[in-house]
Design a protein around this motif. Structure first.
Motif, PDB file in Angstrom:
ATOM      1  N   GLN A  97       0.813  -1.202   0.000  1.00 37.39           N
ATOM      2  CA  GLN A  97       0.000   0.000   0.000  1.00 37.39           C
ATOM      3  C   GLN A  97       0.855   1.264   0.000  1.00 37.39           C
ATOM      4  OE1 GLN A  97      -3.349   0.054  -0.290  1.00 37.39           O
ATOM      5  NE2 GLN A  97      -3.293   2.276  -0.396  1.00 37.39           N
ATOM      6  N   ASP A  98       1.961   1.263   0.762  1.00 38.31           N
ATOM      7  CA  ASP A  98       2.787   2.471   0.826  1.00 38.31           C
ATOM      8  C   ASP A  98       3.463   2.756  -0.519  1.00 38.31           C
ATOM      9  OD1 ASP A  98       4.365   0.155   1.205  1.00 38.31           O
ATOM     10  OD2 ASP A  98       5.923   1.277   2.260  1.00 38.31           O
ATOM     11  N   VAL A  99       3.804   1.717  -1.264  1.00 38.52           N
ATOM     12  CA  VAL A  99       4.407   1.915  -2.583  1.00 38.52           C
ATOM     13  C   VAL A  99       3.370   2.505  -3.541  1.00 38.52           C
ATOM     14  CG1 VAL A  99       5.461   0.734  -4.559  1.00 38.52           C
ATOM     15  CG2 VAL A  99       6.064   0.058  -2.227  1.00 38.52           C
ATOM     16  N   LEU A 100       2.156   1.972  -3.491  1.00 36.17           N
ATOM     17  CA  LEU A 100       1.087   2.477  -4.344  1.00 36.17           C
ATOM     18  C   LEU A 100       0.805   3.946  -4.035  1.00 36.17           C
ATOM     19  CD1 LEU A 100      -1.126   2.005  -6.446  1.00 36.17           C
ATOM     20  CD2 LEU A 100      -2.602   1.237  -4.572  1.00 36.17           C
ATOM     21  N   GLU A 101       0.723   4.285  -2.752  1.00 35.87           N
ATOM     22  CA  GLU A 101       0.453   5.673  -2.362  1.00 35.87           C
ATOM     23  C   GLU A 101       1.569   6.611  -2.833  1.00 35.87           C
ATOM     24  OE1 GLU A 101      -0.141   5.461   1.855  1.00 35.87           O
ATOM     25  OE2 GLU A 101      -2.135   4.571   1.646  1.00 35.87           O
ATOM     26  N   PHE A 102       2.829   6.137  -2.785  1.00 35.45           N
ATOM     27  CA  PHE A 102       3.948   6.952  -3.241  1.00 35.45           C
ATOM     28  C   PHE A 102       3.766   7.347  -4.700  1.00 35.45           C
ATOM     29  CE2 PHE A 102       7.989   7.085  -5.515  1.00 35.45           C
ATOM     30  CZ  PHE A 102       8.626   8.129  -4.865  1.00 35.45           C
ATOM     31  N   PHE A 103       3.403   6.387  -5.548  1.00 34.86           N
ATOM     32  CA  PHE A 103       3.252   6.689  -6.974  1.00 34.86           C
ATOM     33  C   PHE A 103       1.975   7.471  -7.252  1.00 34.86           C
ATOM     34  CE2 PHE A 103       6.397   3.296  -7.306  1.00 34.86           C
ATOM     35  CZ  PHE A 103       7.265   3.833  -8.248  1.00 34.86           C
ATOM     36  N   GLN A 104       0.925   7.238  -6.481  1.00 32.56           N
ATOM     37  CA  GLN A 104      -0.331   7.945  -6.706  1.00 32.56           C
ATOM     38  C   GLN A 104      -0.277   9.395  -6.221  1.00 32.56           C
ATOM     39  OE1 GLN A 104      -3.251   5.348  -4.883  1.00 32.56           O
ATOM     40  NE2 GLN A 104      -3.721   4.393  -6.858  1.00 32.56           N
ATOM     41  N   GLU A 105       0.648   9.724  -5.324  1.00 34.10           N
ATOM     42  CA  GLU A 105       0.763  11.100  -4.832  1.00 34.10           C
ATOM     43  C   GLU A 105       1.081  12.076  -5.952  1.00 34.10           C
ATOM     44  OE1 GLU A 105       3.737  10.977  -1.780  1.00 34.10           O
ATOM     45  OE2 GLU A 105       2.339  10.238  -0.257  1.00 34.10           O
ATOM     46  N   GLY A 106       1.705  11.612  -7.003  1.00 29.67           N
ATOM     47  CA  GLY A 106       2.060  12.477  -8.120  1.00 29.67           C
ATOM     48  C   GLY A 106       0.897  12.767  -9.053  1.00 29.67           C
ATOM     49  N   GLY A 107      -0.263  12.223  -8.746  1.00 29.33           N
ATOM     50  CA  GLY A 107      -1.444  12.467  -9.569  1.00 29.33           C
ATOM     51  C   GLY A 107      -1.545  11.520 -10.750  1.00 29.33           C
ATOM     52  N   PRO A 108      -2.314  11.912 -11.764  1.00 25.07           N
ATOM     53  CA  PRO A 108      -2.500  11.048 -12.928  1.00 25.07           C
ATOM     54  C   PRO A 108      -1.165  10.665 -13.565  1.00 25.07           C
ATOM     55  CG  PRO A 108      -4.004  12.904 -13.011  1.00 25.07           C
ATOM     56  CD  PRO A 108      -3.050  13.164 -11.875  1.00 25.07           C
ATOM     57  N   GLY A 109      -1.135   9.464 -14.104  1.00 26.81           N
ATOM     58  CA  GLY A 109       0.088   8.959 -14.711  1.00 26.81           C
ATOM     59  C   GLY A 109       0.888   8.061 -13.774  1.00 26.81           C
ATOM     60  N   TRP A 110       0.292   7.712 -12.625  1.00 19.70           N
ATOM     61  CA  TRP A 110       1.025   6.897 -11.650  1.00 19.70           C
ATOM     62  C   TRP A 110       1.355   5.512 -12.195  1.00 19.70           C
ATOM     63  CZ3 TRP A 110      -1.369   2.468  -9.890  1.00 19.70           C
ATOM     64  CH2 TRP A 110      -2.751   2.384 -10.060  1.00 19.70           C
ATOM     65  N   GLN A 111       0.504   4.970 -13.058  1.00 15.85           N
ATOM     66  CA  GLN A 111       0.803   3.660 -13.641  1.00 15.85           C
ATOM     67  C   GLN A 111       2.013   3.746 -14.571  1.00 15.85           C
ATOM     68  OE1 GLN A 111      -3.132   3.117 -15.209  1.00 15.85           O
ATOM     69  NE2 GLN A 111      -3.598   1.509 -13.702  1.00 15.85           N
ATOM     70  N   ASP A 112       2.097   4.839 -15.321  1.00 18.46           N
ATOM     71  CA  ASP A 112       3.260   5.038 -16.192  1.00 18.46           C
ATOM     72  C   ASP A 112       4.531   5.199 -15.367  1.00 18.46           C
ATOM     73  OD1 ASP A 112       1.734   4.907 -18.531  1.00 18.46           O
ATOM     74  OD2 ASP A 112       1.291   7.066 -18.461  1.00 18.46           O
ATOM     75  N   ARG A 113       4.420   5.877 -14.219  1.00 16.88           N
ATOM     76  CA  ARG A 113       5.596   6.048 -13.361  1.00 16.88           C
ATOM     77  C   ARG A 113       6.049   4.708 -12.782  1.00 16.88           C
ATOM     78  NH1 ARG A 113       2.687  10.712 -12.294  1.00 16.88           N
ATOM     79  NH2 ARG A 113       1.739   9.915 -10.384  1.00 16.88           N
ATOM     80  N   ILE A 114       5.103   3.856 -12.401  1.00 15.71           N
ATOM     81  CA  ILE A 114       5.464   2.516 -11.916  1.00 15.71           C
ATOM     82  C   ILE A 114       6.137   1.730 -13.035  1.00 15.71           C
ATOM     83  CG2 ILE A 114       4.541   0.286 -11.167  1.00 15.71           C
ATOM     84  CD1 ILE A 114       2.444   1.791  -9.543  1.00 15.71           C
ATOM     85  N   ASN A 115       5.596   1.846 -14.238  1.00 17.08           N
ATOM     86  CA  ASN A 115       6.167   1.142 -15.386  1.00 17.08           C
ATOM     87  C   ASN A 115       7.606   1.605 -15.642  1.00 17.08           C
ATOM     88  OD1 ASN A 115       5.901  -0.738 -17.547  1.00 17.08           O
ATOM     89  ND2 ASN A 115       5.697   0.975 -18.967  1.00 17.08           N
ATOM     90  N   GLU A 116       7.838   2.910 -15.568  1.00 12.81           N
ATOM     91  CA  GLU A 116       9.189   3.432 -15.782  1.00 12.81           C
ATOM     92  C   GLU A 116      10.146   2.969 -14.694  1.00 12.81           C
ATOM     93  OE1 GLU A 116      10.533   4.997 -18.383  1.00 12.81           O
ATOM     94  OE2 GLU A 116       8.605   4.639 -19.336  1.00 12.81           O
ATOM     95  N   ALA A 117       9.672   2.925 -13.441  1.00 14.94           N
ATOM     96  CA  ALA A 117      10.525   2.461 -12.348  1.00 14.94           C
ATOM     97  C   ALA A 117      10.887   0.987 -12.537  1.00 14.94           C
ATOM     98  CB  ALA A 117       9.812   2.668 -11.010  1.00 14.94           C
ATOM     99  N   LEU A 118       9.927   0.187 -12.966  1.00 16.93           N
ATOM    100  CA  LEU A 118      10.195  -1.232 -13.218  1.00 16.93           C
ATOM    101  C   LEU A 118      11.139  -1.405 -14.399  1.00 16.93           C
ATOM    102  CD1 LEU A 118       6.623  -2.710 -12.667  1.00 16.93           C
ATOM    103  CD2 LEU A 118       8.624  -2.983 -11.176  1.00 16.93           C
ATOM    104  N   ARG A 119      10.944  -0.597 -15.418  1.00 20.39           N
ATOM    105  CA  ARG A 119      11.818  -0.656 -16.608  1.00 20.39           C
ATOM    106  C   ARG A 119      13.264  -0.312 -16.216  1.00 20.39           C
ATOM    107  NH1 ARG A 119      10.463  -0.728 -21.789  1.00 20.39           N
ATOM    108  NH2 ARG A 119       8.319  -0.166 -21.367  1.00 20.39           N
ATOM    109  N   LYS A 120      13.425   0.687 -15.340  1.00 18.46           N
ATOM    110  CA  LYS A 120      14.767   1.076 -14.896  1.00 18.46           C
ATOM    111  C   LYS A 120      15.431  -0.052 -14.119  1.00 18.46           C
ATOM    112  CE  LYS A 120      17.113   4.748 -12.325  1.00 18.46           C
ATOM    113  NZ  LYS A 120      16.915   5.965 -11.533  1.00 18.46           N
ATOM    114  N   VAL A 121      14.692  -0.683 -13.228  1.00 15.31           N
ATOM    115  CA  VAL A 121      15.243  -1.795 -12.447  1.00 15.31           C
ATOM    116  C   VAL A 121      15.579  -2.979 -13.344  1.00 15.31           C
ATOM    117  CG1 VAL A 121      14.693  -3.503 -10.665  1.00 15.31           C
ATOM    118  CG2 VAL A 121      14.086  -1.120 -10.320  1.00 15.31           C
ATOM    119  N   ALA A 122      14.780  -3.196 -14.381  1.00 13.44           N
ATOM    120  CA  ALA A 122      15.021  -4.311 -15.318  1.00 13.44           C
ATOM    121  C   ALA A 122      16.187  -4.028 -16.252  1.00 13.44           C
ATOM    122  CB  ALA A 122      13.743  -4.591 -16.128  1.00 13.44           C
ATOM    123  N   GLY A 123      16.709  -2.807 -16.225  1.00  9.89           N
ATOM    124  CA  GLY A 123      17.837  -2.452 -17.073  1.00  9.89           C
ATOM    125  C   GLY A 123      17.448  -2.181 -18.515  1.00  9.89           C
ATOM    126  N   LYS A 124      16.258  -1.699 -18.720  1.00  6.11           N
ATOM    127  CA  LYS A 124      15.796  -1.418 -20.086  1.00  6.11           C
ATOM    128  C   LYS A 124      15.586   0.065 -20.292  1.00  6.11           C
ATOM    129  CE  LYS A 124      14.075  -5.889 -20.792  1.00  6.11           C
ATOM    130  NZ  LYS A 124      13.852  -6.694 -21.867  1.00  6.11           N
TER     131      LYS A 124
END
Length: 79
Positions: A52-79
């Motif tokens: 829940q705390d991770v979700l709230e962190f990304f949702q605090e930035g407003g719309p586009g939180w799913q894209d921000r999660i995707n970018e964070a995952l992409r960065k960790v995956a090295g892509k």
């Protein structure tokens, strides 16, 4: 000495063992389906459980939180 009763021909007899060995050697292994190439820009809907705390962190930035999660995952995956 008393005669021992004969065992019925089931598991362990030569024919059964030969059939089992034949099946083991001749059985076809199912081939894995070929990997499909990922098409850039195409997104796939999935269900993901995150804390829940991770979700709230990304949702605090407003719309586009799913894209921000995707970018964070992409960065960790090295892509």
């Amino acid at each position: 000495m008393a005669d021992q009763p004969r065992r019925p021909r089931t598991m362990g007899d030569a024919r059964t063992e030969a059939e089992a060995a034949f099946k083991k050697v001749t059985a076809k292994v199912a081939a894995a389906p070929p990997k499909q190439n990922a098409v850039p820009g195409i997104k796939e809907q999935v269900t993901l459980r995150i804390d829940q705390d991770v979700l709230e962190f990304f949702q605090e930035g407003g719309p586009g939180w799913q894209d921000r999660i995707n970018e964070a995952l992409r960065k960790v995956a090295g892509k």
